[in-house]
Structures are given as structure tokens and as C-alpha cells.
Motif scaffolding. Structure first.
Motif, PDB file in Angstrom:
ATOM      1  N   THR A 111       0.820  -1.202   0.000  1.00 30.72           N
ATOM      2  CA  THR A 111       0.000   0.000   0.000  1.00 30.72           C
ATOM      3  C   THR A 111       0.860   1.260   0.000  1.00 30.72           C
ATOM      4  O   THR A 111       0.497   2.256  -0.634  1.00 30.72           O
ATOM      5  N   GLY A 112       1.981   1.240   0.674  1.00 28.36           N
ATOM      6  CA  GLY A 112       2.889   2.395   0.701  1.00 28.36           C
ATOM      7  C   GLY A 112       3.355   2.797  -0.687  1.00 28.36           C
ATOM      8  O   GLY A 112       3.188   3.960  -1.089  1.00 28.36           O
ATOM      9  N   PRO A 113       3.931   1.871  -1.462  1.00 24.21           N
ATOM     10  CA  PRO A 113       4.324   2.230  -2.832  1.00 24.21           C
ATOM     11  C   PRO A 113       3.137   2.643  -3.707  1.00 24.21           C
ATOM     12  O   PRO A 113       3.285   3.497  -4.579  1.00 24.21           O
ATOM     13  N   ALA A 114       1.972   2.074  -3.470  1.00 26.79           N
ATOM     14  CA  ALA A 114       0.791   2.475  -4.235  1.00 26.79           C
ATOM     15  C   ALA A 114       0.443   3.938  -3.947  1.00 26.79           C
ATOM     16  O   ALA A 114       0.070   4.687  -4.859  1.00 26.79           O
ATOM     17  N   ILE A 115       0.569   4.348  -2.697  1.00 30.63           N
ATOM     18  CA  ILE A 115       0.319   5.749  -2.340  1.00 30.63           C
ATOM     19  C   ILE A 115       1.331   6.655  -3.043  1.00 30.63           C
ATOM     20  O   ILE A 115       0.967   7.700  -3.595  1.00 30.63           O
ATOM     21  N   VAL A 116       2.586   6.256  -3.049  1.00 34.69           N
ATOM     22  CA  VAL A 116       3.613   7.045  -3.729  1.00 34.69           C
ATOM     23  C   VAL A 116       3.293   7.157  -5.216  1.00 34.69           C
ATOM     24  O   VAL A 116       3.399   8.235  -5.815  1.00 34.69           O
ATOM     25  N   LEU A 117       2.871   6.063  -5.825  1.00 39.74           N
ATOM     26  CA  LEU A 117       2.519   6.086  -7.239  1.00 39.74           C
ATOM     27  C   LEU A 117       1.334   7.022  -7.500  1.00 39.74           C
ATOM     28  O   LEU A 117       1.317   7.764  -8.499  1.00 39.74           O
ATOM     29  N   MET A 118       0.358   7.030  -6.604  1.00 42.01           N
ATOM     30  CA  MET A 118      -0.772   7.955  -6.764  1.00 42.01           C
ATOM     31  C   MET A 118      -0.326   9.396  -6.616  1.00 42.01           C
ATOM     32  O   MET A 118      -0.823  10.286  -7.319  1.00 42.01           O
ATOM     33  N   LEU A 119       0.600   9.665  -5.704  1.00 43.62           N
ATOM     34  CA  LEU A 119       1.138  11.023  -5.554  1.00 43.62           C
ATOM     35  C   LEU A 119       1.875  11.464  -6.815  1.00 43.62           C
ATOM     36  O   LEU A 119       1.746  12.615  -7.257  1.00 43.62           O
ATOM     37  N   VAL A 120       2.651  10.561  -7.404  1.00 45.74           N
ATOM     38  CA  VAL A 120       3.359  10.869  -8.648  1.00 45.74           C
ATOM     39  C   VAL A 120       2.346  11.143  -9.764  1.00 45.74           C
ATOM     40  O   VAL A 120       2.487  12.118 -10.516  1.00 45.74           O
ATOM     41  N   ALA A 121       1.329  10.297  -9.862  1.00 46.73           N
ATOM     42  CA  ALA A 121       0.304  10.500 -10.892  1.00 46.73           C
ATOM     43  C   ALA A 121      -0.385  11.844 -10.702  1.00 46.73           C
ATOM     44  O   ALA A 121      -0.660  12.550 -11.678  1.00 46.73           O
ATOM     45  N   TRP A 122      -0.665  12.201  -9.466  1.00 47.17           N
ATOM     46  CA  TRP A 122      -1.306  13.487  -9.167  1.00 47.17           C
ATOM     47  C   TRP A 122      -0.397  14.645  -9.602  1.00 47.17           C
ATOM     48  O   TRP A 122      -0.846  15.626 -10.184  1.00 47.17           O
TER      49      TRP A 122
END
Length: 117
Positions: free
Chosen positions: A99-110
Motif C-alpha cells: 500500500t505504501g508504494p501504491a500511495i507514492v505512485l498515486m502522488l506521482v500520478a497526481w
């Protein structure tokens, strides 16, 4: 590519938990002493929330809202699991660790959303 991956991640995880993995997902809550009806309801609602996040991210008009919702849902899952089922943090397939890397990926996408064609 990042957006498509996030859409797939959220849609597939929600669909799996709502169908073939429904009993094991509900059982996690039952082991945390949730009453059966509540465990069933929470499993359904969380699965539908995952699908909803995926659909929001998929549409250009609602992508930013979906990314923010995905981050919020992920943080909620992580906090809830830390309190209710801390043993999931050491689960062999790393369900919560991912879940941590998924959050980072969503932040990058944002951050790069304005560059989206």
C-alpha cells in the motif's frame, strides 16, 4: 501508463475482494471480532469503494478526485489494519506493505496529472 496501472490496480482489487476472495476478506474482519453482518457489510463497501476509486481515476474529469480518494482510502486501510489486524503487516505476500508504494505512485500520478493528454 501510470494512470492505467492505477485504474487496473483499484478495479481488479475491488472485483477480486467482491467475488472470488470475498470469504477470505470477510474472514479477516471476523477474526478481528467483527459481527458477521458488519464484516459482510464492510467487505462489500470496501470492495465497492476500491472499484469506485478505479472508475474515478479512469475518467479524465474525475481523475484528481480519484487519486485523492485512493490515497485517503489507502491510508484508512493502513490505519485500520494497524489497529484491528496488525498481523497483516507481516503477511507473506505483503498485502499492506504494498500500500505504501501504491500511495507514492498515486502522488506521482497526481503531480504529473496536468501533463496527461
Amino acid at each position: 501508463m501510470i494512470i492505467a496501472s492505477l485504474v487496473a490496480f483499484w478495479l481488479i482489487s475491488g472485483l477480486i475482494a467482491l467475488t472470488v476472495a470475498f470469504d477470505p476478506a470477510r474472514d479477516i474482519l471476523l477474526l478481528a471480532d467483527f459481527p458477521y453482518p458488519l464484516a459482510t457489510g464492510v467487505t462489500i463497501v470496501s470492495s465497492l469503494a476500491d472499484i469506485g476509486v478505479g472508475l474515478l481515476i479512469a475518467l479524465r474529469r474525475t481523475c484528481k478526485v480519484g487519486l485523492i480518494a485512493g490515497i485517503g482510502v489507502s491510508l484508512f486501510y493502513m490505519a485500520g489494519a494497524a489497529i484491528l489486524t496488525p498481523q497483516l503487516w507481516i503477511e507473506p505476500l505483503g498485502a499492506l506493505v504494498k500500500t505504501g508504494p501504491a500511495i507514492v505512485l498515486m502522488l506521482v500520478a497526481w503531480a504529473i496529472l496536468s501533463d496527461r493528454p
